[in-house]
Design an enzyme around this catalytic site. Structure first.
Site, short mmCIF file in Angstrom:
data_model
loop_
_atom_site.label_atom_id
_atom_site.label_comp_id
_atom_site.label_asym_id
_atom_site.label_seq_id
_atom_site.Cartn_x
_atom_site.Cartn_y
_atom_site.Cartn_z
N ALA A 62 38.81 -65.39 24.15
CA ALA A 62 40.11 -64.77 23.88
C ALA A 62 39.87 -63.61 22.92
CB ALA A 62 41.03 -65.80 23.26
N GLY A 105 37.48 -68.83 25.59
CA GLY A 105 38.41 -68.67 26.71
C GLY A 105 37.70 -68.25 27.99
N GLU A 108 36.55 -71.37 29.45
CA GLU A 108 37.74 -72.07 29.93
C GLU A 108 38.26 -71.44 31.23
OE1 GLU A 108 39.50 -71.56 26.00
OE2 GLU A 108 39.80 -73.72 25.89
N GLU A 128 34.68 -71.75 19.33
CA GLU A 128 35.89 -71.55 18.53
C GLU A 128 35.77 -72.14 17.12
OE1 GLU A 128 35.83 -72.54 21.70
OE2 GLU A 128 37.38 -71.50 22.84
N1 CO8 Z 1 37.37 -60.77 21.04
C1 CO8 Z 1 37.41 -59.46 20.66
N2 CO8 Z 1 36.34 -58.65 20.64
C2 CO8 Z 1 35.16 -59.17 21.01
C3 CO8 Z 1 35.03 -60.52 21.41
C4 CO8 Z 1 36.21 -61.35 21.42
N3 CO8 Z 1 36.19 -62.61 21.81
N4 CO8 Z 1 33.74 -60.76 21.70
C5 CO8 Z 1 33.08 -59.61 21.52
N5 CO8 Z 1 33.93 -58.64 21.10
C6 CO8 Z 1 33.61 -57.25 20.78
C7 CO8 Z 1 32.87 -57.14 19.46
O1 CO8 Z 1 33.77 -57.16 18.38
C8 CO8 Z 1 32.16 -55.82 19.63
O2 CO8 Z 1 33.09 -54.79 19.38
P1 CO8 Z 1 32.60 -53.49 18.54
O3 CO8 Z 1 31.54 -52.85 19.38
O4 CO8 Z 1 33.85 -52.68 18.40
O5 CO8 Z 1 32.06 -54.00 17.24
C9 CO8 Z 1 31.83 -55.78 21.12
O6 CO8 Z 1 32.69 -56.75 21.74
C10 CO8 Z 1 30.40 -56.18 21.43
O7 CO8 Z 1 30.14 -57.41 20.80
P2 CO8 Z 1 28.90 -57.66 19.81
O8 CO8 Z 1 28.53 -56.40 19.12
O9 CO8 Z 1 29.25 -58.84 18.95
O10 CO8 Z 1 27.78 -58.03 20.88
P3 CO8 Z 1 26.53 -58.98 20.67
O11 CO8 Z 1 25.70 -58.83 21.91
O12 CO8 Z 1 25.89 -58.75 19.36
O13 CO8 Z 1 27.13 -60.46 20.63
C11 CO8 Z 1 28.55 -62.26 21.40
C12 CO8 Z 1 27.77 -60.99 21.78
C13 CO8 Z 1 27.59 -63.37 20.98
C14 CO8 Z 1 29.29 -62.70 22.65
C15 CO8 Z 1 29.53 -61.94 20.24
O14 CO8 Z 1 30.28 -60.78 20.58
C16 CO8 Z 1 30.49 -63.04 19.95
O15 CO8 Z 1 30.14 -64.01 19.30
N6 CO8 Z 1 31.78 -62.90 20.41
C17 CO8 Z 1 32.82 -63.82 20.10
C18 CO8 Z 1 32.63 -65.11 20.89
C19 CO8 Z 1 33.72 -66.10 20.52
O16 CO8 Z 1 33.82 -66.55 19.41
N7 CO8 Z 1 34.58 -66.43 21.51
C20 CO8 Z 1 35.67 -67.32 21.30
C21 CO8 Z 1 36.91 -66.55 20.99
S1 CO8 Z 1 38.26 -67.60 20.55
C22 CO8 Z 1 38.80 -68.21 22.02
O17 CO8 Z 1 38.31 -67.88 23.07
C23 CO8 Z 1 39.92 -69.18 21.93
C24 CO8 Z 1 40.59 -69.37 23.27
C25 CO8 Z 1 41.80 -70.19 23.12
C26 CO8 Z 1 43.03 -69.41 22.76
C27 CO8 Z 1 44.19 -70.31 23.01
C28 CO8 Z 1 45.46 -69.89 22.39
C29 CO8 Z 1 46.55 -70.94 22.61
#
Ligand code: CO8
Length: 254
Positions: A62, A105, A108, A128
């Site tokens: 998400a 997400g 999911e 998460e």
């Molecule tokens: N949301 C927003 N932006 C994101 C997300 C995300 N989930 N994932 C990556 N990005 C962005 C980064 O911020 C980055 O942006 P910028 O270049 O502007 O800094 C760009 O994508 C590239 O990412 P990275 O530089 O971090 O790339 P890496 O190769 O170093 O790392 C990863 C890749 C490991 C995937 C890393 O980006 C990461 O850990 N991302 C987040 C993963 C995460 O925690 N996902 C869970 C999110 S919460 C969720 O899904 C909850 C769902 C349920 C909601 C229900 C509501 C009721």
């Protein structure tokens, strides 16, 4: 546009297309995806949906920047991400073609699909907990039903990522395939599914999903009733007649 749609015969491909944020799922993307697929769900000429991302990411979860500053009343009044249930409820078979990250997400979303075919380089996880929250689009529920408590707890409490080979071994995904064959494998599977009678395909996925929701006796009874009902379809007559005539069936989805 956050999703690109492409029609290939009876298969509709939805390419998640937010490369700068690794296809992070925000409300607009969800509405675009569900809003476009919903009318196609009722189209007898569409026999399969494929949901895919880029080589680097299926979806990294998400959209954290959309969620970060929300209050509890925002979440409750919007019923935040409740709209994904409309995606899960689409009756046309859905194949997730996963390359790269399928996290939170994104994992999911893959689990809401009927088949998950992933490149062996793909990574799955429910991280998460690392953000101070828990899975919220069915992760604690679908994952546990798919892989059991031991593995679900391992993934959800540690937030660790697993590769596609482990994901296949534990039953999270249908197939892990060499990355360079992903497109061909998915195309073959989706085309094959779309070539069958749509009513039978919808009935089959409905019954399998029912197994995740109900007890065995009720599930068996439900399956038998659905099986019986298929004898009202032209496709049942055609499929069985074609077998007896030793020819290929021609299904019409009715
Ligand atoms: N949301 C927003 N932006 C994101 C997300 C995300 N989930 N994932 C990556 N990005 C962005 C980064 O911020 C980055 O942006 P910028 O270049 O502007 O800094 C760009 O994508 C590239 O990412 P990275 O530089 O971090 O790339 P890496 O190769 O170093 O790392 C990863 C890749 C490991 C995937 C890393 O980006 C990461 O850990 N991302 C987040 C993963 C995460 O925690 N996902 C869970 C999110 S919460 C969720 O899904 C909850 C769902 C349920 C909601 C229900 C509501 C009721």
């Amino acid at each position: 546009m956050r999703v690109r749609f492409e029609r290939a015969g009876r298969v509709v491909w939805a390419h998640l297309d937010r490369p700068k944020v690794l296809n992070a799922l925000d409300t607009a993307l969800m509405e675009e995806l569900v809003g476009t697929l919903k009318p196609l769900d009722e189209d007898p000429e569409v026999g399969c949906f494929v949901i895919t991302g880029s080589e680097r990411a299926f979806a990294a979860g998400a959209d954290i920047s959309e969620m970060a500053d929300k209050t509890v009343s925002d979440m409750v009044s919007e019923d935040y991400f409740g709209g994904w249930e409309a995606f899960a409820a689409l009756r046309t078979p859905k194949v997730a073609a996963v390359s790269g990250f399928a996290l939170g997400g994104g994992c999911e979303l893959a689990m809401m699909c009927d088949l998950v075919i992933a490149a062996d380089t793909a990574k799955f996880g429910q991280p998460e907990i690392t953000l101070g929250v828990i899975p919220g689009i069915g992760g604690t529920q679908r994952l546990t039903r798919l892989v059991g408590k031991a593995k679900a707890m391992d993934l959800i409490l540690t937030g660790r990522l697993i590769d596609a080979v482990e994901a296949e071994r534990i039953g999270l995904i249908s197939r892990a395939v060499p990355a360079d064959t992903l497109l061909a494998e998915v195309t073959e599977a989706a085309t094959r599914i779309a070539g069958y009678g749509k009513i039978a395909a919808m009935a089959a996925r409905d019954c399998v999903d029912r197994a995740l929701e109900t007890g065995l006796a009720d599930g068996i009874r439900y399956e038998r009733r659905v099986f019986h009902s298929l004898f009202a379809t032209a496709d049942q007559k055609e499929g069985m007649r074609a077998f007896l005539d030793k020819r290929k069936p021609s299904f019409e989805g009715r």
